[in-house]
Motif scaffolding. Structure first.
Motif, PDB file in Angstrom:
ATOM      1  N   GLY A   1      42.641  44.096  48.038  1.00 31.44           N
ATOM      2  CA  GLY A   1      41.896  43.103  47.527  1.00 31.44           C
ATOM      3  C   GLY A   1      42.984  43.487  45.860  1.00 31.44           C
ATOM      4  N   THR A   2      42.309  42.714  45.510  1.00 25.14           N
ATOM      5  CA  THR A   2      43.134  42.777  43.955  1.00 25.14           C
ATOM      6  C   THR A   2      42.574  43.705  42.782  1.00 25.14           C
ATOM      7  OG1 THR A   2      44.340  40.299  44.233  1.00 25.14           O
ATOM      8  CG2 THR A   2      44.459  41.330  41.492  1.00 25.14           C
ATOM      9  N   ILE A   3      42.691  44.344  41.659  1.00 20.62           N
ATOM     10  CA  ILE A   3      42.098  45.172  40.814  1.00 20.62           C
ATOM     11  C   ILE A   3      42.108  44.192  39.697  1.00 20.62           C
ATOM     12  CG2 ILE A   3      42.076  46.845  39.368  1.00 20.62           C
ATOM     13  CD1 ILE A   3      44.135  48.563  40.516  1.00 20.62           C
ATOM     14  N   ILE A   4      40.149  43.794  39.130  1.00 20.96           N
ATOM     15  CA  ILE A   4      40.077  42.610  38.424  1.00 20.96           C
ATOM     16  C   ILE A   4      39.586  43.682  36.771  1.00 20.96           C
ATOM     17  CG2 ILE A   4      39.683  40.787  40.223  1.00 20.96           C
ATOM     18  CD1 ILE A   4      36.070  41.626  39.792  1.00 20.96           C
ATOM     19  N   ALA A   5      39.283  44.918  37.371  1.00 20.70           N
ATOM     20  CA  ALA A   5      38.980  46.057  35.947  1.00 20.70           C
ATOM     21  C   ALA A   5      39.147  47.244  36.280  1.00 20.70           C
ATOM     22  CB  ALA A   5      37.289  45.565  36.135  1.00 20.70           C
ATOM     23  N   ALA A   6      39.992  48.306  35.017  1.00 17.37           N
ATOM     24  CA  ALA A   6      40.426  49.140  35.339  1.00 17.37           C
ATOM     25  C   ALA A   6      39.860  50.152  34.273  1.00 17.37           C
ATOM     26  CB  ALA A   6      42.106  49.262  35.087  1.00 17.37           C
ATOM     27  N   PHE A   7      39.895  51.017  34.532  1.00 18.54           N
ATOM     28  CA  PHE A   7      38.570  52.495  33.288  1.00 18.54           C
ATOM     29  C   PHE A   7      38.169  53.871  33.914  1.00 18.54           C
ATOM     30  CE2 PHE A   7      35.617  51.539  36.267  1.00 18.54           C
ATOM     31  CZ  PHE A   7      35.036  49.586  36.496  1.00 18.54           C
ATOM     32  N   GLY A   8      39.961  54.247  33.497  1.00 19.33           N
ATOM     33  CA  GLY A   8      40.188  55.466  33.582  1.00 19.33           C
ATOM     34  C   GLY A   8      40.788  55.416  34.616  1.00 19.33           C
ATOM     35  N   ARG A   9      40.527  56.168  35.400  1.00 20.86           N
ATOM     36  CA  ARG A   9      40.595  57.273  36.952  1.00 20.86           C
ATOM     37  C   ARG A   9      39.765  55.925  38.326  1.00 20.86           C
ATOM     38  NH1 ARG A   9      40.373  60.253  39.897  1.00 20.86           N
ATOM     39  NH2 ARG A   9      41.988  60.481  41.363  1.00 20.86           N
ATOM     40  N   HIS A  10      38.695  54.695  36.964  1.00 20.51           N
ATOM     41  CA  HIS A  10      37.914  53.657  38.290  1.00 20.51           C
ATOM     42  C   HIS A  10      38.717  52.303  38.239  1.00 20.51           C
ATOM     43  CE1 HIS A  10      35.678  57.469  37.601  1.00 20.51           C
ATOM     44  NE2 HIS A  10      34.647  57.061  37.953  1.00 20.51           N
ATOM     45  N   TYR A  11      38.469  51.886  38.838  1.00 22.79           N
ATOM     46  CA  TYR A  11      38.790  50.159  39.523  1.00 22.79           C
ATOM     47  C   TYR A  11      37.873  49.719  40.324  1.00 22.79           C
ATOM     48  CZ  TYR A  11      43.250  52.711  38.034  1.00 22.79           C
ATOM     49  OH  TYR A  11      44.475  53.241  37.974  1.00 22.79           O
TER      50      TYR A  11
ATOM     51  N   GLY B   1      35.198  37.049  47.994  1.00 20.47           N
ATOM     52  CA  GLY B   1      34.500  37.278  47.329  1.00 20.47           C
ATOM     53  C   GLY B   1      34.240  39.041  46.668  1.00 20.47           C
ATOM     54  N   ARG B   2      34.171  39.321  47.727  1.00 15.64           N
ATOM     55  CA  ARG B   2      33.540  41.057  48.178  1.00 15.64           C
ATOM     56  C   ARG B   2      34.320  41.998  46.471  1.00 15.64           C
ATOM     57  NH1 ARG B   2      34.068  44.147  52.193  1.00 15.64           N
ATOM     58  NH2 ARG B   2      35.656  42.628  53.022  1.00 15.64           N
ATOM     59  N   VAL B   3      33.405  42.601  46.463  1.00 14.84           N
ATOM     60  CA  VAL B   3      33.776  43.277  45.077  1.00 14.84           C
ATOM     61  C   VAL B   3      33.846  45.302  45.224  1.00 14.84           C
ATOM     62  CG1 VAL B   3      33.549  44.340  42.457  1.00 14.84           C
ATOM     63  CG2 VAL B   3      33.955  41.465  43.127  1.00 14.84           C
ATOM     64  N   ALA B   4      34.800  45.801  45.464  1.00 21.38           N
ATOM     65  CA  ALA B   4      34.216  46.829  45.737  1.00 21.38           C
ATOM     66  C   ALA B   4      34.637  47.985  44.548  1.00 21.38           C
ATOM     67  CB  ALA B   4      34.624  47.957  46.606  1.00 21.38           C
ATOM     68  N   GLN B   5      34.808  49.011  44.188  1.00 18.68           N
ATOM     69  CA  GLN B   5      35.217  50.773  43.057  1.00 18.68           C
ATOM     70  C   GLN B   5      35.981  50.900  44.101  1.00 18.68           C
ATOM     71  OE1 GLN B   5      33.620  50.258  40.158  1.00 18.68           O
ATOM     72  NE2 GLN B   5      32.745  48.919  40.459  1.00 18.68           N
ATOM     73  N   GLY B   6      37.687  51.455  43.419  1.00 22.84           N
ATOM     74  CA  GLY B   6      38.056  52.232  44.024  1.00 22.84           C
ATOM     75  C   GLY B   6      38.731  53.206  43.277  1.00 22.84           C
ATOM     76  N   PHE B   7      39.500  54.081  43.783  1.00 25.27           N
ATOM     77  CA  PHE B   7      39.812  55.067  43.129  1.00 25.27           C
ATOM     78  C   PHE B   7      41.437  55.847  43.882  1.00 25.27           C
ATOM     79  CE2 PHE B   7      35.204  55.631  44.360  1.00 25.27           C
ATOM     80  CZ  PHE B   7      34.892  55.479  42.807  1.00 25.27           C
ATOM     81  N   PRO B   8      41.563  56.155  43.005  1.00 27.81           N
ATOM     82  CA  PRO B   8      43.426  56.522  43.128  1.00 27.81           C
ATOM     83  C   PRO B   8      43.413  57.567  43.482  1.00 27.81           C
ATOM     84  CG  PRO B   8      43.645  57.000  40.765  1.00 27.81           C
ATOM     85  CD  PRO B   8      41.973  55.956  41.475  1.00 27.81           C
TER      86      PRO B   8
ATOM     87  N   MET C   1      25.903  48.978  50.414  1.00 29.46           N
ATOM     88  CA  MET C   1      27.044  49.760  50.916  1.00 29.46           C
ATOM     89  C   MET C   1      27.771  48.587  51.374  1.00 29.46           C
ATOM     90  SD  MET C   1      28.560  52.291  50.833  1.00 29.46           S
ATOM     91  CE  MET C   1      29.950  52.976  51.657  1.00 29.46           C
ATOM     92  N   LEU C   2      28.868  48.370  50.651  1.00 29.47           N
ATOM     93  CA  LEU C   2      29.750  47.222  51.477  1.00 29.47           C
ATOM     94  C   LEU C   2      30.663  47.599  53.103  1.00 29.47           C
ATOM     95  CD1 LEU C   2      31.404  46.008  48.200  1.00 29.47           C
ATOM     96  CD2 LEU C   2      29.589  44.818  49.507  1.00 29.47           C
ATOM     97  N   SER C   3      30.443  46.920  53.522  1.00 29.04           N
ATOM     98  CA  SER C   3      31.232  47.474  54.159  1.00 29.04           C
ATOM     99  C   SER C   3      32.782  46.701  54.757  1.00 29.04           C
ATOM    100  CB  SER C   3      30.784  46.315  56.248  1.00 29.04           C
ATOM    101  OG  SER C   3      31.190  45.309  55.891  1.00 29.04           O
ATOM    102  N   PHE C   4      33.517  47.837  55.823  1.00 32.66           N
ATOM    103  CA  PHE C   4      35.100  46.744  55.879  1.00 32.66           C
ATOM    104  C   PHE C   4      35.848  47.841  56.758  1.00 32.66           C
ATOM    105  CE2 PHE C   4      33.900  49.279  51.417  1.00 32.66           C
ATOM    106  CZ  PHE C   4      35.225  48.611  50.297  1.00 32.66           C
ATOM    107  N   THR C   5      36.750  47.054  56.938  1.00 27.30           N
ATOM    108  CA  THR C   5      37.775  47.471  58.422  1.00 27.30           C
ATOM    109  C   THR C   5      37.887  48.609  57.611  1.00 27.30           C
ATOM    110  OG1 THR C   5      39.403  46.758  56.915  1.00 27.30           O
ATOM    111  CG2 THR C   5      38.182  45.494  58.830  1.00 27.30           C
ATOM    112  N   LEU C   6      39.105  49.626  58.433  1.00 27.14           N
ATOM    113  CA  LEU C   6      40.057  50.695  58.154  1.00 27.14           C
ATOM    114  C   LEU C   6      40.625  50.660  56.974  1.00 27.14           C
ATOM    115  CD1 LEU C   6      40.617  53.496  58.821  1.00 27.14           C
ATOM    116  CD2 LEU C   6      42.631  52.500  60.088  1.00 27.14           C
ATOM    117  N   SER C   7      41.045  49.998  56.561  1.00 23.59           N
ATOM    118  CA  SER C   7      42.618  49.348  55.147  1.00 23.59           C
ATOM    119  C   SER C   7      42.453  47.965  55.069  1.00 23.59           C
ATOM    120  CB  SER C   7      43.770  50.041  55.480  1.00 23.59           C
ATOM    121  OG  SER C   7      44.665  49.872  54.032  1.00 23.59           O
ATOM    122  N   GLU C   8      41.625  47.677  53.638  1.00 26.23           N
ATOM    123  CA  GLU C   8      41.392  45.781  53.368  1.00 26.23           C
ATOM    124  C   GLU C   8      42.314  46.131  51.891  1.00 26.23           C
ATOM    125  OE1 GLU C   8      38.356  43.412  54.085  1.00 26.23           O
ATOM    126  OE2 GLU C   8      37.114  45.589  53.733  1.00 26.23           O
TER     127      GLU C   8
END
Length: 291
Positions: free
Chosen positions: A10-20, A27-34, A1-8
């Motif tokens: 980053g740059t979207i490096i892949a987009a597939f449907g509603r998952h980014y 260099g950390r990578v995480a999954q994001g949702f709109p 599980m990646l640790s975050f501050t309240l809001s970080e």
């Protein structure tokens, strides 16, 4: 599980449907949702992400490359600097689609480069060059190579750029990406497995960091490049050979068809405008009347 501050951020490096897939500066990578049902983001967007993976906002874009028709938009990439239009000797490619993509590049301020792939198929090379001749005559740069044999001629064009690969299916974009980015195939397999989706390399857009600098965004193949977002004036000015002639026709609303005193038709007669390009103009403009 990646640790975050309240809001970080980053740059979207892949987009597939509603998952980014979002990459942070370290260099950390995480999954994001709109938020909500819409997916308004594109690869290359800089976004803010909460601890639970929700995308809350994105920074203003420098540009947004996309295609559209009367019903929907298809986002391609944001904040790019260069558009690589990949065509090939085989299968044959559409020069109309090339004109459409160049219009989008002109409108978004992207530097275009036409890449003619599969030049090792020499029997089809003359026909491909003939089809590309009107674009080369306008000053659009053309690079000829065989991605399956040697993609290194493209490297100087990519250094320091955020380049988007666009082309019809079968032009060899994935082969080109795999030649330039050694780990690309492995990354594609990993994401496909995680999403339980097919292994086809062009099902979603993805950004790669190039070993020698620069970034490369590979996109799904396109068979149609709609330009419903452009006004008639933007379409006309996007044809670079028309620009010196704009406002010089006898009639202000000249359609460059059968009107007397048409500067564009005069340029066509003198050879300054290629017949194929004028045909492309009329085809694209005819779509604006059907909106």
């Amino acid at each position: 599980m990646l640790s975050f501050t309240l809001s970080e951020r980053g740059t979207i490096i892949a987009a597939f449907g509603r998952h980014y897939e979002i990459e942070f500066a370290d260099g950390r990578v995480a999954q994001g949702f709109p938020k909500g049902k819409k997916s308004p983001y594109a690869v290359g967007d800089v976004v803010e992400l909460t601890q639970d993976g929700q995308i809350t906002s994105h920074l203003p874009r420098k540009n947004l490359l996309y295609r559209s028709d009367a019903y929907r938009q298809k986002l391609i990439a944001a904040n790019a600097t260069q558009l690589l239009l990949v065509v090939a000797t085989e299968p044959s490619f559409s020069d109309l689609l090339l004109s459409r993509a160049l219009l989008a590049a002109e409108h978004e301020g992207l530097r275009p480069l036409i890449v003619l792939n599969k030049c090792d198929l020499t029997a089809a090379l003359p026909a491909a060059h003939d089809l590309l001749a009107p674009f080369v005559a306008l000053g659009y740069p053309l690079l000829t190579l065989s991605a399956a044999q040697d993609a290194t001629p493209l490297l100087p064009w990519l250094a320091g750029e955020v380049s988007v690969l666009v082309g019809q299916s079968g032009m060899g974009k994935s082969t080109l990406t795999n030649a330039l980015v050694p780990h690309a195939a492995a990354a594609i397999r990993e994401i496909s497995t995680a999403l339980d989706s097919g292994k086809h390399t062009t099902t979603y857009a993805r950004l790669y960091h190039l070993p020698n600098g620069g970034q490369l965004i590979d996109c799904p193949g396109v068979q149609v490049f709609g330009l419903a977002q452009l006004s008639p004036q933007e379409i006309e000015s996007g044809f670079v050979e028309f620009r010196p002639l704009m406002g010089t026709c006898r009639f202000r609303d000249c359609k460059h068809s059968a009107e007397p005193g048409c500067a564009v038709k005069a340029a066509l007669a003198s050879g300054a405008i290629h017949p194929r390009r004028l045909a492309h103009y009329h085809q694209i403009m005819s779509e604006t009347s059907r909106r």
